[in-house]
Scaffold this motif. Structure first.
Motif, mmCIF file in Angstrom:
data_model
loop_
_atom_site.group_PDB
_atom_site.id
_atom_site.type_symbol
_atom_site.label_atom_id
_atom_site.label_comp_id
_atom_site.label_asym_id
_atom_site.label_seq_id
_atom_site.Cartn_x
_atom_site.Cartn_y
_atom_site.Cartn_z
ATOM 1 N N THR A 69 17.014 9.654 32.259
ATOM 2 C CA THR A 69 17.567 8.626 31.384
ATOM 3 C C THR A 69 18.549 9.200 30.369
ATOM 4 O O THR A 69 19.633 8.648 30.150
ATOM 5 N N LEU A 72 21.903 10.061 31.955
ATOM 6 C CA LEU A 72 22.661 8.861 32.303
ATOM 7 C C LEU A 72 23.319 8.238 31.071
ATOM 8 O O LEU A 72 24.484 7.826 31.113
ATOM 9 N N THR A 73 22.586 8.156 29.997
ATOM 10 C CA THR A 73 23.120 7.487 28.800
ATOM 11 C C THR A 73 24.208 8.292 28.119
ATOM 12 O O THR A 73 24.939 7.748 27.279
ATOM 13 N N THR A 83 21.668 1.856 32.740
ATOM 14 C CA THR A 83 20.792 3.001 33.017
ATOM 15 C C THR A 83 19.515 2.547 33.723
ATOM 16 O O THR A 83 19.062 3.178 34.683
#
Length: 228
Positions: A69, A72-73, A83
């Motif tokens: 996560t 991705l962010t 996400t």
């Protein structure tokens, strides 16, 4: 940041993409799959540039679906909703492969196991050591990550591995870890810890079927290499 309005032809493009997805999903390119997935999460944006940026950032669809996560962010344009879309697709794909492993005896379903492990581990940037616990029928009873290491090593405690196998009443175990470098070739430490676990399990009647090392370049079986 608020979603920007998509170009006027975006609706038509997405309709064509949806039609292809419904009739011939195998014909879609990687960036088209990700583009449509993102469009479901952020419908008012043109998601093609973002899809291509994600694939470049993570080196392809395998790396993208394995990204965590936080990673991705960090990509510009990826909010919580986008996400989450990537993460749910990755979770569904892994769950599908895992179901194939759980359904039949592992030793008679070896390729399904390799497919699952590769999808779940090959692209991780941190080394993880996991143990698959099998019953007397070689059915998977537990799949556990026992340690997460630095970029190049995982702390493996032999007694903890065997103690856990005893707690679960495992008849046998399969050891697995990934090499973030992508090269699955075993190190001297990999071989040594495997042999230590084999020796510790033998008096307890716990067999070590194999130690699999997974990387983006493939996998290595220590048993097939004659190392255990």
């Amino acid at each position: 940041m608020a979603d920007a309005d998509p170009p006027s032809d975006t609706a038509g493009h997405r309709a064509r993409l949806r039609s292809r997805l419904l009739t011939d999903p195998a014909g879609l390119l990687d960036h088209e799959l990700i583009e449509y997935l993102l469009a479901l999460a952020i419908p008012r944006r043109d998601t093609k540039p973002l899809a291509k940026a994600l694939l470049r950032e993570f080196g392809g669809i395998g790396g993208l679906l394995s990204a965590d996560t936080e990673a991705l962010t960090r990509v510009d344009g990826m909010g919580d909703t986008a996400t989450a879309a990537i993460r749910i697709a990755a979770a569904a794909a892994t769950r599908l492969l895992q179901s194939e492993v759980v359904a039949r005896p592992v030793l008679g379903n070896w390729q399904a196991l390799l497919d699952y492990l590769h999808a779940d581990m090959a692209h991780h940037g941190v080394e993880r050591f996991r143990v698959l616990h099998l019953n007397t029928r070689n059915m998977l009873i537990r799949d556990e990550v026992m340690s997460k290491g630095s970029i190049d090593q995982a702390a493996v405690h032999v007694r903890e591995v065997i103690r856990r196998a005893i707690d679960l009443q495992s008849a046998s175990i399969i050891l697995v870890h990934n090499h973030p470098s992508g090269d699955p070739s075993p190190s001297r430490a990999d071989i040594d810890v495997t042999r230590s676990i084999v020796a510790a399990g033998k008096p307890m009647g716990i067999a070590v079927h194999d130690h699999l090392i997974v990387g983006t370049a493939g996998h290595v079986s220590l048993r097939a290499q004659g190392l255990i």
